[in-house]
Write a protein that holds these residues in place. Structure first.
Motif, short mmCIF file in Angstrom:
data_model
loop_
_atom_site.label_atom_id
_atom_site.label_comp_id
_atom_site.label_asym_id
_atom_site.label_seq_id
_atom_site.Cartn_x
_atom_site.Cartn_y
_atom_site.Cartn_z
N GLU A 111 0.83 -1.20 0.00
CA GLU A 111 0.00 0.00 0.00
C GLU A 111 0.87 1.26 0.00
OE1 GLU A 111 -3.08 2.46 2.88
OE2 GLU A 111 -2.98 0.28 3.09
N ILE A 112 1.90 1.27 0.82
CA ILE A 112 2.78 2.44 0.89
C ILE A 112 3.47 2.66 -0.46
CG2 ILE A 112 4.84 3.41 1.99
CD1 ILE A 112 4.01 1.76 4.51
N HIS A 143 -1.20 -7.98 -3.97
CA HIS A 143 -0.28 -6.86 -4.22
C HIS A 143 -0.96 -5.76 -5.00
CE1 HIS A 143 3.20 -10.06 -4.17
NE2 HIS A 143 2.53 -10.01 -3.05
N HIS A 144 -1.65 -6.15 -6.11
CA HIS A 144 -2.35 -5.15 -6.93
C HIS A 144 -3.36 -4.36 -6.09
CE1 HIS A 144 -0.88 -5.45 -10.92
NE2 HIS A 144 -1.33 -6.65 -11.19
N CYS A 145 -4.12 -5.07 -5.29
CA CYS A 145 -5.17 -4.40 -4.52
C CYS A 145 -4.60 -3.46 -3.48
CB CYS A 145 -6.09 -5.45 -3.87
SG CYS A 145 -7.18 -6.28 -5.06
N MET A 146 -3.55 -3.88 -2.80
CA MET A 146 -2.99 -3.00 -1.78
C MET A 146 -2.28 -1.80 -2.41
SD MET A 146 -4.00 -3.96 1.12
CE MET A 146 -3.00 -3.11 2.33
N ARG A 147 -1.60 -2.00 -3.53
CA ARG A 147 -1.02 -0.84 -4.22
C ARG A 147 -2.12 0.14 -4.63
NH1 ARG A 147 2.88 -4.68 -6.50
NH2 ARG A 147 1.41 -5.14 -8.18
N THR A 148 -3.25 -0.40 -5.05
CA THR A 148 -4.37 0.44 -5.49
C THR A 148 -4.96 1.21 -4.31
OG1 THR A 148 -4.83 -1.11 -7.26
CG2 THR A 148 -6.58 0.43 -6.69
#
Length: 404
Positions: free
Chosen positions: A83-84, A261-266
């Protein structure tokens, strides 16, 4: 589920957060200016930041704990770090945690032979090269992986590849040296045993980048997405990952953590968008009032905060389930987050754009490009309809045989 972060996760949250705030975000304009000047080159600052992150031990943080490389974080511990990093769409490379390299490295860690790991995995882990993933095809509905028609045919001690792929992310990067190609090997086998995954050097004879693609007009340099043709591409049979016919199995194993990973980056993108929106709404006035006090904007800000918190908790639960029950045990929850998070992010970013007025549509702020990426994410790693179908099937199965 324990909602507290582990001590190890807390330490990395603090360290990665500080690094992004102090080293990465202040250089955003420098990065954008360099890419605008020479889109398909790596800005020198990237290698500088990578060296700093590596020296600080903030490197390859994504590698699952059970594999035994990197710092040994669980999916639940890594999720807040993603996320960060996701606050800026290029920050993940600084920590050697960018897609599709993370998924490709995990494939090689789990399924690669010692020779494949030495040739391709080690340089990827060191951040010396980049990679791409060739799965989606222009002529078939690629949401069903069994539809793939590009071929990977065994011929003696070689395997021959033919076909066309598109949306091969990462191939525009000047350091991209290898593609993981998914091709049809045995059309008569069981649907889930027909395909193979093959390591293909980008410079292999017969590999041709036909064109770079754009997302809502954005080329996403220096990473990019391309349409790539494969014409009688011959590579050694030893380049097949885990052996012929295991492509679908590998794809499913690759996608579970990758979707986390995709969802937390988003979520990181959405959080930053909300920050931009709140600052704009507090600093600017119209009709004698701050923008946040006009037209229901306070309620929109509140709804954005609620949606973000709900989405984050859903993703953290999915990460925890992968850690405790494996990818198969978390299949429904992983599909749920892939359906929920991009829609949430689109709504939050839309609110921030509205608070910025016409400026929100420009390149002066990261909102428009973030919006384009989040809309694309509703296709990446499977369209909404596929994921909602998984959730519906699970829900309906719970009620089979029950009476109203």
């Amino acid at each position: 589920m324990d909602f507290n972060h582990s001590a190890q996760a807390e330490r990395y949250i603090a360290e990665v957060g500080a690094f992004v705030r102090e080293e990465v975000e202040p250089r955003e304009h420098e990065f954008l200016a360099a890419v605008a000047k020479d889109p398909w080159a790596v800005p020198p600052m990237i290698d500088e930041l990578k060296a700093k992150a590596k020296s600080a031990g903030l490197w390859n943080l994504f590698i699952p704990k059970e594999i035994g490389r990197g710092p040994g974080l669980t999916n639940l511990e890594y999720a807040p770090l993603a996320e960060i990093m996701g606050r800026l769409n290029w920050a993940s490379e600084v920590f050697n945690c960018n897609a599709p390299d993370t998924g490709n490295m995990e494939v090689l860690l789990r399924y690669g032979s010692p020779e494949q790991q030495e040739r391709w995995l080690e340089p990827l882990l060191e951040g010396e090269i980049r990679s791409a993933f060739g799965m989606t095809e222009p002529q078939v509905a690629s949401s069903d992986a069994t539809n793939m028609e590009a071929t990977a045919v065994v011929d003696g001690d070689e395997i021959v590849l033919n076909g066309r792929k598109w949306w091969s992310t990462g191939i525009g990067h000047p350091d991209c040296e290898v593609i993981i190609f998914m091709g049809l090997t045995d059309p008569d086998a069981d649907a889930h045993r027909r395909h193979s995954m093959v390591l293909v050097p980008v410079d292999a004879p017969g590999v041709k980048v036909e064109r770079m693609l754009t997302v809502f007009g954005y080329d996403e340099a220096p990473y990019g997405h391309a349409e790539v043709s494969y014409t009688d591409v011959r590579v050694p049979l030893e380049n097949v990952i885990a052996g012929p016919g295991r492509g679908f199995e590998i794809a499913q194993g690759r996608l579970g953590p990758g979707r986390i990973h995709h969802c937390m980056r988003t979520i990181g993108l959405a959080e930053r968008a909300l920050e931009f929106g709140c600052r704009r709404g507090l600093e600017r006035s119209a009709f004698g009032k701050p923008l946040v006090d006009l037209g229901g904007n306070r309620e929109r800000v509140a709804e954005a905060r609620l949606a973000l918190e709900q989405a984050r908790l859903l993703v953290l639960r999915a990460a925890w389930l992968i850690d405790t029950k494996g990818v198969k045990g978390a299949r429904t929850e992983v599909s749920a987050i892939k359906a929920v998070v991009p829609k949430m992010a689109l709504s939050v970013i839309d609110t921030a754009m509205q608070l910025h007025g016409a400026a929100g549509l420009s390149g002066d702020f990261p909102l428009a490009e973030s919006y384009a990426w989040c809309r694309a994410l509703r296709f990446i790693d499977g369209p909404d309809e596929v994921h909602l179908g998984v959730v519906a099937r699970h829900e309906l199965k719970r009620h089979e045989g029950s009476r109203a």
